[in-house]
Design a protein around this motif. Sequence first.
Motif, mmCIF file in Angstrom:
data_model
loop_
_atom_site.group_PDB
_atom_site.id
_atom_site.type_symbol
_atom_site.label_atom_id
_atom_site.label_comp_id
_atom_site.label_asym_id
_atom_site.label_seq_id
_atom_site.Cartn_x
_atom_site.Cartn_y
_atom_site.Cartn_z
ATOM 1 N N ALA A 187 23.918 8.237 15.284
ATOM 2 C CA ALA A 187 25.245 8.431 14.697
ATOM 3 C C ALA A 187 25.089 8.842 13.231
ATOM 4 C CB ALA A 187 26.056 7.147 14.801
ATOM 5 N N ILE A 188 26.006 9.659 12.742
ATOM 6 C CA ILE A 188 25.942 10.128 11.359
ATOM 7 C C ILE A 188 26.160 8.957 10.407
ATOM 8 C CG2 ILE A 188 27.036 11.601 9.634
ATOM 9 C CD1 ILE A 188 27.774 13.511 11.916
ATOM 10 N N ASP A 189 25.262 8.816 9.448
ATOM 11 C CA ASP A 189 25.413 7.798 8.414
ATOM 12 C C ASP A 189 26.134 8.449 7.232
ATOM 13 O OD1 ASP A 189 25.177 6.002 6.321
ATOM 14 O OD2 ASP A 189 23.170 5.351 6.873
ATOM 15 N N PRO A 190 27.388 8.066 6.972
ATOM 16 C CA PRO A 190 28.142 8.721 5.895
ATOM 17 C C PRO A 190 27.532 8.524 4.512
ATOM 18 C CG PRO A 190 29.304 6.781 6.714
ATOM 19 C CD PRO A 190 28.175 7.034 7.657
ATOM 20 N N PHE A 240 7.764 -0.710 10.406
ATOM 21 C CA PHE A 240 9.219 -0.861 10.393
ATOM 22 C C PHE A 240 9.746 -0.843 8.957
ATOM 23 C CE2 PHE A 240 7.234 -5.042 10.408
ATOM 24 C CZ PHE A 240 7.914 -5.729 9.417
ATOM 25 N N PRO A 241 11.007 -0.497 8.751
ATOM 26 C CA PRO A 241 12.028 -0.149 9.736
ATOM 27 C C PRO A 241 11.851 1.285 10.247
ATOM 28 C CG PRO A 241 12.954 -0.006 7.554
ATOM 29 C CD PRO A 241 11.564 -0.550 7.389
ATOM 30 N N TYR A 242 12.642 1.640 11.272
ATOM 31 C CA TYR A 242 12.404 2.867 12.021
ATOM 32 C C TYR A 242 13.549 3.871 11.880
ATOM 33 C CZ TYR A 242 8.995 -0.335 14.003
ATOM 34 O OH TYR A 242 7.981 -1.253 14.157
ATOM 35 N N MET A 243 13.246 5.085 12.266
ATOM 36 C CA MET A 243 14.090 6.283 12.172
ATOM 37 C C MET A 243 14.000 6.855 10.752
ATOM 38 S SD MET A 243 15.013 6.678 15.236
ATOM 39 C CE MET A 243 15.090 5.720 16.744
ATOM 40 N N HIS A 244 14.507 8.076 10.596
ATOM 41 C CA HIS A 244 14.342 8.783 9.322
ATOM 42 C C HIS A 244 15.037 8.061 8.175
ATOM 43 C CE1 HIS A 244 18.333 10.268 10.545
ATOM 44 N NE2 HIS A 244 18.552 10.444 9.265
ATOM 45 N N ASP A 245 16.053 7.266 8.499
ATOM 46 C CA ASP A 245 16.772 6.538 7.453
ATOM 47 C C ASP A 245 16.565 5.028 7.547
ATOM 48 O OD1 ASP A 245 18.223 6.038 9.734
ATOM 49 O OD2 ASP A 245 20.056 7.039 9.050
ATOM 50 N N GLY A 246 15.603 4.601 8.355
ATOM 51 C CA GLY A 246 15.243 3.191 8.416
ATOM 52 C C GLY A 246 16.333 2.279 8.939
ATOM 53 N N ARG A 247 17.224 2.788 9.778
ATOM 54 C CA ARG A 247 18.379 1.987 10.192
ATOM 55 C C ARG A 247 18.044 0.945 11.258
ATOM 56 N NH1 ARG A 247 22.658 6.031 12.752
ATOM 57 N NH2 ARG A 247 21.970 7.315 10.989
ATOM 58 N N LEU A 248 16.916 1.089 11.953
ATOM 59 C CA LEU A 248 16.569 0.162 13.030
ATOM 60 C C LEU A 248 15.396 -0.713 12.591
ATOM 61 C CD1 LEU A 248 16.895 2.565 16.096
ATOM 62 C CD2 LEU A 248 18.618 1.035 15.098
ATOM 63 N N GLN A 249 15.540 -2.014 12.807
ATOM 64 C CA GLN A 249 14.614 -2.975 12.218
ATOM 65 C C GLN A 249 13.438 -3.359 13.105
ATOM 66 O OE1 GLN A 249 14.849 -4.149 8.940
ATOM 67 N NE2 GLN A 249 16.288 -2.424 8.920
ATOM 68 N N ILE A 258 17.625 4.913 -5.148
ATOM 69 C CA ILE A 258 17.366 4.758 -3.725
ATOM 70 C C ILE A 258 17.391 6.124 -3.065
ATOM 71 C CG2 ILE A 258 18.057 3.616 -1.603
ATOM 72 C CD1 ILE A 258 17.237 1.720 -3.845
ATOM 73 N N GLY A 259 16.308 6.471 -2.362
ATOM 74 C CA GLY A 259 16.246 7.740 -1.656
ATOM 75 C C GLY A 259 17.042 7.695 -0.370
ATOM 76 N N SER A 260 17.039 8.791 0.355
ATOM 77 C CA SER A 260 17.830 8.880 1.581
ATOM 78 C C SER A 260 16.983 8.813 2.842
ATOM 79 C CB SER A 260 18.636 10.184 1.589
ATOM 80 O OG SER A 260 17.769 11.307 1.537
ATOM 81 N N ARG A 261 15.642 8.745 2.679
ATOM 82 C CA ARG A 261 14.784 8.761 3.858
ATOM 83 C C ARG A 261 13.713 7.676 3.779
ATOM 84 N NH1 ARG A 261 13.960 15.341 4.689
ATOM 85 N NH2 ARG A 261 16.098 15.750 5.384
ATOM 86 N N ASN A 262 13.327 7.211 4.943
ATOM 87 C CA ASN A 262 12.285 6.210 5.077
ATOM 88 C C ASN A 262 10.925 6.836 4.780
ATOM 89 O OD1 ASN A 262 10.319 4.748 7.378
ATOM 90 N ND2 ASN A 262 11.621 3.377 6.215
ATOM 91 N N ALA A 263 10.101 6.138 4.009
ATOM 92 C CA ALA A 263 8.771 6.653 3.664
ATOM 93 C C ALA A 263 7.895 6.712 4.914
ATOM 94 C CB ALA A 263 8.124 5.766 2.612
ATOM 95 N N ILE A 314 21.360 16.335 6.930
ATOM 96 C CA ILE A 314 21.430 17.405 7.936
ATOM 97 C C ILE A 314 20.063 17.743 8.515
ATOM 98 C CG2 ILE A 314 23.511 18.373 6.918
ATOM 99 C CD1 ILE A 314 21.771 20.580 5.696
ATOM 100 N N GLY A 315 18.997 17.064 8.043
ATOM 101 C CA GLY A 315 17.683 17.214 8.657
ATOM 102 C C GLY A 315 17.076 18.591 8.506
#
Length: 355
Positions: free
Chosen positions: A248-251, A283-292, A109-114, A256-257
């Motif tokens: 918010a920081i996702d642990p 969707f999902p949204y943001m660089h880490d896909g946290r918003l649906q 699993i990567g750390s960023r949304n495609a 660090i962008g």
Amino acid sequence: MKQLLYILLFISISCSTEGTDDTSVMTDDGYTPLPNPALNFEIPSNFPESTYDVTQNPPTEQGFELGKRLFFDGRLASDGVVSCGFCHIQEFAFTHHTHITSHGVDGQIGSRNAQPLHNLAFMADFTWDGAATFLDSQFIIPITAEKEMNETISNVLNKLRDDDNYPQLYANAFGDQEITTERTFKALSQFIVMMISANSKYDKWERGEAVTLTPDEDAGRILFDAKCASCHAGTLQTDQTYRNNGLAIDPAFNDIGRERVTGLPEDNRKFKVPSLRNIEITFPYMHDGRLQSLQDVLDFYTNGVTASDNLDPLLVRPDGTLGLDITQDEKEKIITFLKTLTDNDFLLDNRFKEF
């Protein structure tokens, strides 16, 4: 008579190879490249000039077809499965639909949304942190990333050279059978620069075509211009800057962008402002896909922004509180407008469909 015989011979060869992967025309001394007409790279009238210099890599029919085949070929990955098209699916503007972050070889699993791939010919740099400043060189990032395709460029080239069809495809595209890194990346770029999404309802309205926005769509457009377009600016709906938007920081990722590229503390947790074209289905949204959902996104910008040293000043209200002032009714109208950015012609364009 000679011309007629040539035509008949060409038809015979075409029919005999129809339905196979072998597009070669055999001669006594090897392969002869097929005709390779130039493709029409046309900039829509409401678009800016392209940043990609197509004069240095003019898209052609055979170059495009080679790039398309490479894009959907799992052999570019170490497991032989995870192609570019594995994480970039056309029906969803070439994103990894519903996946929070991209999935790579061996289920990693990567750390960023495609990100979507449309209109990359107009972008100054690429990826969420701008690690690539030239489209041709961008491909090395997913191919070599451990949690994406986890392969080396030399292994990719060797696999392509050992294939029965690729030497001929390279000859068709570039004039001879030599398979190199430069040609591989150029072919992929030829495929991707043709991915222009410019026929949404909003595009047609912007160009003055026979399209009318509904009252709610137009109200949403006006609200969007007032509250969102400082960052999501212009026809491409992005000013192509890097900003800390107060997530918010996702642990789990602690991403660090932009700082990862520049090494500058002032770039900590800044990410590229994404284009909002086809946003309804990416969707999902943001660089880490946290918003649906788009509702989630607007709710975040009104109630979820967190403080940080690098927070974008646009997200600080005059009274010092954080976020944007958008009512629920205004959110609904903005979402209605955002749906006018969906370009079904692009999403269903047969040129980009997998073989």
